[in-house]
Write a protein that holds these residues in place. Structure first.
Motif, PDB file in Angstrom:
ATOM      1  N   LYS A   1     -44.544  49.443  17.419  1.00 22.84           N
ATOM      2  CA  LYS A   1     -45.719  49.369  17.269  1.00 22.84           C
ATOM      3  C   LYS A   1     -47.070  49.714  16.026  1.00 22.84           C
ATOM      4  CE  LYS A   1     -45.154  49.076  21.341  1.00 22.84           C
ATOM      5  NZ  LYS A   1     -45.140  47.953  21.993  1.00 22.84           N
ATOM      6  N   MET A   2     -46.139  50.237  15.323  1.00 18.19           N
ATOM      7  CA  MET A   2     -47.295  50.214  13.587  1.00 18.19           C
ATOM      8  C   MET A   2     -47.460  48.291  13.172  1.00 18.19           C
ATOM      9  SD  MET A   2     -46.699  51.556  10.057  1.00 18.19           S
ATOM     10  CE  MET A   2     -46.657  53.320  10.178  1.00 18.19           C
ATOM     11  N   LYS A   3     -45.760  47.326  13.488  1.00 17.76           N
ATOM     12  CA  LYS A   3     -46.712  46.142  13.128  1.00 17.76           C
ATOM     13  C   LYS A   3     -47.564  45.218  14.405  1.00 17.76           C
ATOM     14  CE  LYS A   3     -42.912  43.137  11.182  1.00 17.76           C
ATOM     15  NZ  LYS A   3     -44.076  42.301  11.546  1.00 17.76           N
ATOM     16  N   GLU A   4     -46.895  45.851  15.366  1.00 13.18           N
ATOM     17  CA  GLU A   4     -47.969  44.993  15.955  1.00 13.18           C
ATOM     18  C   GLU A   4     -49.541  45.733  16.658  1.00 13.18           C
ATOM     19  OE1 GLU A   4     -46.527  45.871  20.606  1.00 13.18           O
ATOM     20  OE2 GLU A   4     -43.955  45.692  19.594  1.00 13.18           O
ATOM     21  N   ILE A   5     -50.043  46.793  15.990  1.00 12.22           N
ATOM     22  CA  ILE A   5     -51.148  47.594  16.181  1.00 12.22           C
ATOM     23  C   ILE A   5     -51.840  47.151  14.649  1.00 12.22           C
ATOM     24  CG2 ILE A   5     -52.433  49.060  16.544  1.00 12.22           C
ATOM     25  CD1 ILE A   5     -50.479  49.996  18.606  1.00 12.22           C
ATOM     26  N   TRP A   6     -51.298  47.097  14.178  1.00 13.95           N
ATOM     27  CA  TRP A   6     -51.979  47.306  12.355  1.00 13.95           C
ATOM     28  C   TRP A   6     -50.950  46.378  11.364  1.00 13.95           C
ATOM     29  CZ3 TRP A   6     -49.717  49.606   7.522  1.00 13.95           C
ATOM     30  CH2 TRP A   6     -50.419  49.885   6.219  1.00 13.95           C
ATOM     31  N   ILE A   7     -50.097  46.390  10.936  1.00 13.58           N
ATOM     32  CA  ILE A   7     -49.461  45.238  10.287  1.00 13.58           C
ATOM     33  C   ILE A   7     -50.094  43.547  10.209  1.00 13.58           C
ATOM     34  CG2 ILE A   7     -47.773  44.303   9.113  1.00 13.58           C
ATOM     35  CD1 ILE A   7     -46.926  46.927   8.310  1.00 13.58           C
ATOM     36  N   ASP A   8     -50.011  43.453  11.357  1.00 10.31           N
ATOM     37  CA  ASP A   8     -49.583  41.878  11.877  1.00 10.31           C
ATOM     38  C   ASP A   8     -50.464  41.413  12.031  1.00 10.31           C
ATOM     39  OD1 ASP A   8     -47.157  41.646  11.666  1.00 10.31           O
ATOM     40  OD2 ASP A   8     -46.480  41.529  14.005  1.00 10.31           O
ATOM     41  N   PRO A   9     -52.251  42.417  12.630  1.00  9.91           N
ATOM     42  CA  PRO A   9     -52.992  42.220  13.211  1.00  9.91           C
ATOM     43  C   PRO A   9     -54.280  41.505  11.860  1.00  9.91           C
ATOM     44  CG  PRO A   9     -53.042  43.600  14.299  1.00  9.91           C
ATOM     45  CD  PRO A   9     -51.819  43.419  13.602  1.00  9.91           C
ATOM     46  N   TYR A  10     -54.086  42.309  10.862  1.00  7.76           N
ATOM     47  CA  TYR A  10     -54.440  42.330   9.299  1.00  7.76           C
ATOM     48  C   TYR A  10     -53.364  41.001   9.026  1.00  7.76           C
ATOM     49  CZ  TYR A  10     -57.491  46.273   8.188  1.00  7.76           C
ATOM     50  OH  TYR A  10     -58.748  46.583   7.672  1.00  7.76           O
ATOM     51  N   ALA A  11     -52.620  40.906   8.784  1.00  3.04           N
ATOM     52  CA  ALA A  11     -52.342  39.416   8.184  1.00  3.04           C
ATOM     53  C   ALA A  11     -52.576  38.445   8.899  1.00  3.04           C
ATOM     54  CB  ALA A  11     -50.361  39.810   8.324  1.00  3.04           C
ATOM     55  N   ARG A  12     -52.699  38.268  10.119  1.00  3.50           N
ATOM     56  CA  ARG A  12     -52.901  37.193  10.712  1.00  3.50           C
ATOM     57  C   ARG A  12     -54.783  36.621  10.591  1.00  3.50           C
ATOM     58  NH1 ARG A  12     -49.581  39.255  15.488  1.00  3.50           N
ATOM     59  NH2 ARG A  12     -51.928  40.000  16.094  1.00  3.50           N
ATOM     60  N   ASN A  13     -55.420  38.240  10.353  1.00  4.55           N
ATOM     61  CA  ASN A  13     -56.563  37.395  10.109  1.00  4.55           C
ATOM     62  C   ASN A  13     -56.840  38.095   8.404  1.00  4.55           C
ATOM     63  OD1 ASN A  13     -58.465  38.276  12.425  1.00  4.55           O
ATOM     64  ND2 ASN A  13     -57.014  39.277  13.132  1.00  4.55           N
ATOM     65  N   GLY A  14     -56.180  38.128   7.943  1.00  8.14           N
ATOM     66  CA  GLY A  14     -56.232  38.457   6.802  1.00  8.14           C
ATOM     67  C   GLY A  14     -55.638  37.728   5.220  1.00  8.14           C
ATOM     68  N   GLY A  15     -54.539  37.634   5.898  1.00  8.59           N
ATOM     69  CA  GLY A  15     -53.219  36.476   5.604  1.00  8.59           C
ATOM     70  C   GLY A  15     -51.877  37.589   5.079  1.00  8.59           C
ATOM     71  N   GLU A  16     -50.767  36.581   4.952  1.00  3.41           N
ATOM     72  CA  GLU A  16     -49.798  37.269   4.129  1.00  3.41           C
ATOM     73  C   GLU A  16     -49.982  38.253   2.829  1.00  3.41           C
ATOM     74  OE1 GLU A  16     -46.678  38.188   5.900  1.00  3.41           O
ATOM     75  OE2 GLU A  16     -47.686  38.023   7.698  1.00  3.41           O
ATOM     76  N   ASP A  17     -50.352  37.497   2.384  1.00  6.78           N
ATOM     77  CA  ASP A  17     -50.496  37.912   0.644  1.00  6.78           C
ATOM     78  C   ASP A  17     -51.002  38.461   1.097  1.00  6.78           C
ATOM     79  OD1 ASP A  17     -48.827  35.388   0.280  1.00  6.78           O
ATOM     80  OD2 ASP A  17     -50.425  34.389  -0.241  1.00  6.78           O
ATOM     81  N   PHE A  18     -52.506  38.431   1.327  1.00 10.13           N
ATOM     82  CA  PHE A  18     -52.750  40.306   1.451  1.00 10.13           C
ATOM     83  C   PHE A  18     -52.335  41.076   2.192  1.00 10.13           C
ATOM     84  CE2 PHE A  18     -55.425  42.388   4.090  1.00 10.13           C
ATOM     85  CZ  PHE A  18     -56.377  43.185   3.445  1.00 10.13           C
TER      86      PHE A  18
END
Length: 302
Positions: A84-101
């Motif tokens: 759930k941490m990936k779904e709610i926090w990590i993945d949205p940030y990665a999609r919107n800020g980029g994986e490198d971010f």
């Protein structure tokens, strides 16, 4: 002659040290390859390999405050929480800020604790961040992600617990971002009244002063990350409703329309400044990020 004698003595010492090796016994350092269970393997595949993150869920006194009474996370709760941490926090940030971010700024160590962490004043610490590198998350044994079969009231109660924990993740990550590149100094001038006695105020009283939560009153940094974390754990509709309903009452308990309007304006000014900061510095549209997270939370609650 003196130089010769010195060299001779040095040679004797070196020879003696090499020729009198002692058996110091078995090393106390465990150099064996650790045996990985299913949870360890899952963490490696989903956190360590893609993000270089160490997740510690097994009990380790060196990672925690030994003056507190704490308990470890039960094994069956580790993977569901991290998913759930990936779904709610990590993945949205990665999609919107980029994986490198996300790879660059995600904390490199996460420590999971099962129990509450009580303060001396009765408050509960939901999470702690240390220097942008480590985040400790508490309360995991009280989180339930399976909401099937629950009444609407029970679902709201469970979702409130879930949101508190993930609000903490957004809060602490916000600290990492502004400690890396500071938000505009003008933000600190939007409202006055910061105080270490923030616990003497309710959230509604704080909002009437132009702060999104009582904890925002502590200092501008906490104000900034509380705004960001409250914003990202609500849909845009719920956020707007929260702000639009802010009311300030006079001594006769009548609504002070001017004061209420001013409080709403102050929070909207903070929202705009945070949105500009996130877009200009991190290339993240927080309204898109908010919508992305809200969709995940909506699916979970339903």
């Amino acid at each position: 002659m003196k130089k010769y004698i010195c060299f001779l003595m040095l040679g004797v010492l070196l020879f003696g040290s090499c020729s009198n090796d002692e058996d110091l016994g078995e090393s106390l350092i465990d150099t064996s390859t650790p045996e990985l269970n299913e949870v360890d393997e899952w963490i490696r595949e989903n956190y360590t390999y893609p993000y270089n993150v160490e997740v510690k869920y097994k009990w380790d006194n060196s990672e925690l405050d030994n003056t507190k009474i704490l308990t470890p996370t039960t094994l069956d709760r580790v993977i569901p929480f991290l998913e759930k941490m990936k779904e709610i926090w990590i993945d949205p940030y990665a999609r919107n800020g980029g994986e490198d971010f996300m790879k660059a700024y995600i904390p490199k160590q996460m420590v999971l604790v099962g129990s509450h962490n009580y303060e001396d004043n009765g408050g509960i610490v939901l999470g702690q961040a240390e220097g942008g590198r480590k985040i400790t998350i508490f309360d995991l044994n009280y989180i339930n992600f399976d909401l099937s079969g629950l009444s609407d009231y029970e679902k709201r109660s469970e979702m409130a617990t879930i949101l508190r924990v993930f609000k903490t993740m957004h809060h602490e990550f916000g600290h990492i971002l502004h400690q890396t590149i500071a938000y505009p100094v003008e933000y600190k001038k939007l409202t006055t009244g910061y105080t270490s006695n923030w616990m003497n105020f309710s959230n509604s009283e704080a909002r009437g002063m132009g702060f999104i939560t009582a904890y925002s009153l502590l200092n501008p940094d906490e104000d900034f990350v509380e705004m960001l974390s409250e914003f990202l754990t609500r849909s845009n509709e719920d956020w707007n409703e929260l702000i639009d309903k802010i009311k300030v009452y006079d001594e006769n308990y009548y609504t002070d329309e001017d004061a209420s309007k001013l409080a709403r304006i102050k929070i909207r000014e903070k929202e705009k400044m945070i949105a500009d900061y996130m877009l200009q510095i991190w290339k993240i549209d927080i309204y898109k990020l908010q919508a992305d997270i809200a969709a995940v939370l909506d699916e979970l609650s339903n």
